[in-house]
Design a protein around this motif. Structure first.
Motif, PDB file in Angstrom:
ATOM      1  N   SER A  15       0.836  -1.205   0.000  1.00  0.00           N
ATOM      2  CA  SER A  15       0.000   0.000   0.000  1.00  0.00           C
ATOM      3  C   SER A  15       0.871   1.256   0.000  1.00  0.00           C
ATOM      4  CB  SER A  15      -0.901   0.009   1.236  1.00  0.00           C
ATOM      5  OG  SER A  15      -0.107   0.080   2.411  1.00  0.00           O
ATOM      6  N   SER A  17       0.065   5.842   0.847  1.00  0.00           N
ATOM      7  CA  SER A  17      -0.958   6.813   1.227  1.00  0.00           C
ATOM      8  C   SER A  17      -0.801   8.100   0.435  1.00  0.00           C
ATOM      9  CB  SER A  17      -0.862   7.129   2.728  1.00  0.00           C
ATOM     10  OG  SER A  17      -1.027   5.960   3.504  1.00  0.00           O
ATOM     11  N   ARG A  41       0.228   6.106   6.572  1.00  0.00           N
ATOM     12  CA  ARG A  41      -1.026   6.834   6.765  1.00  0.00           C
ATOM     13  C   ARG A  41      -0.979   7.766   7.979  1.00  0.00           C
ATOM     14  NH1 ARG A  41      -2.516   1.474   8.054  1.00  0.00           N
ATOM     15  NH2 ARG A  41      -3.171   1.117  10.215  1.00  0.00           N
ATOM     16  N   GLN A  61       4.879   3.223   1.680  1.00  0.00           N
ATOM     17  CA  GLN A  61       4.852   2.444   2.915  1.00  0.00           C
ATOM     18  C   GLN A  61       6.028   1.470   2.957  1.00  0.00           C
ATOM     19  OE1 GLN A  61       2.836   2.221   5.881  1.00  0.00           O
ATOM     20  NE2 GLN A  61       4.677   0.986   6.234  1.00  0.00           N
TER      21      GLN A  61
END
Length: 212
Positions: A15, A17, A41, A61
């Motif tokens: 992932s 953000s 995040r 990440q």
């Protein structure tokens, strides 16, 4: 006992953000790399005070996650360790490439690449290895990779803003080592500007606002 250590290649998913929206009104795209112990995040929230119409933030990440503390509730992450660093660096940089391909940043926007703490090693290696013509490279409270030399950044022009920011009360940096490191990095990046803030080992948004 005969132990062999082998390698295998496979596809993975990770992932990242973003903060704000990438629109025709966006003036600056920030690629920001967090330090050890963060999740993207949470790290990206530190940039919430910037103009939301003009700034778009991307926070990759770190892939290696771990539990923090003794209660095993909070999760942090790490970019690299001394274990298999060369291969892990290659993997991480390819992941960053994939993010930038996915986001498809418009050419008219400015690009600021920022690394905080351990993230400095990823930010600087990515810029150097991919020859990224960014408008600014910002290093916050982090060490500059030992293997990088002046020729690794020969593609940059004097128009590229390069800044290192350090907290005056940062417990991880001894003044003697800081001064020696400043000399080394300045030989590699002659236009670098060194800034300080009154805090410790932290990213200080106020200092960034003064620069941008």
């Amino acid at each position: 006992m005969h132990i062999n250590e082998k390698e295998v290649s496979y596809s993975t998913i990770n992932s990242y953000s973003t903060l704000n929206n990438l629109t025709p009104n966006t003036k600056t795209v920030w690629l920001v790399f967090h330090g050890i112990g963060y999740l993207s995040r949470y790290f990206i929230r530190l940039f919430d005070s910037f103009n939301k119409e003009e700034n778009f933030f991307i926070a990759p990440q770190a892939p290696s996650k771990f539990y923090k503390g003794e209660n095993y509730r909070s999760v942090g992450s790490s970019w690299l360790t001394k274990e298999n660093t060369k291969t892990e660096t290659k993997n991480v940089l390819q992941y960053v490439d994939a993010i930038m391909t996915e986001e498809n940043i418009p050419e008219h926007t400015k690009l600021v690449v920022l690394g905080y703490s351990q993230g400095v090693s990823i930010a600087s290696r990515w810029v150097a290895s991919r020859k990224i013509h960014c408008d600014a490279l910002v290093m916050v409270s982090g060490g500059f990779p030992k293997e990088l030399q002046k020729e690794n950044f020969s593609f940059l022009t004097t128009k590229t803003k390069i800044v290192h920011i350090l907290g005056e009360k940062d417990p991880y940096f001894e003044i003697e080592k800081v001064e020696a490191e400043k000399i080394r990095v300045q030989q590699i990046l002659p236009q670098i500007e060194f800034r300080t803030h009154s805090g410790g080992h932290e990213l200080d948004p106020k200092t960034l606002h003064e620069l941008f």
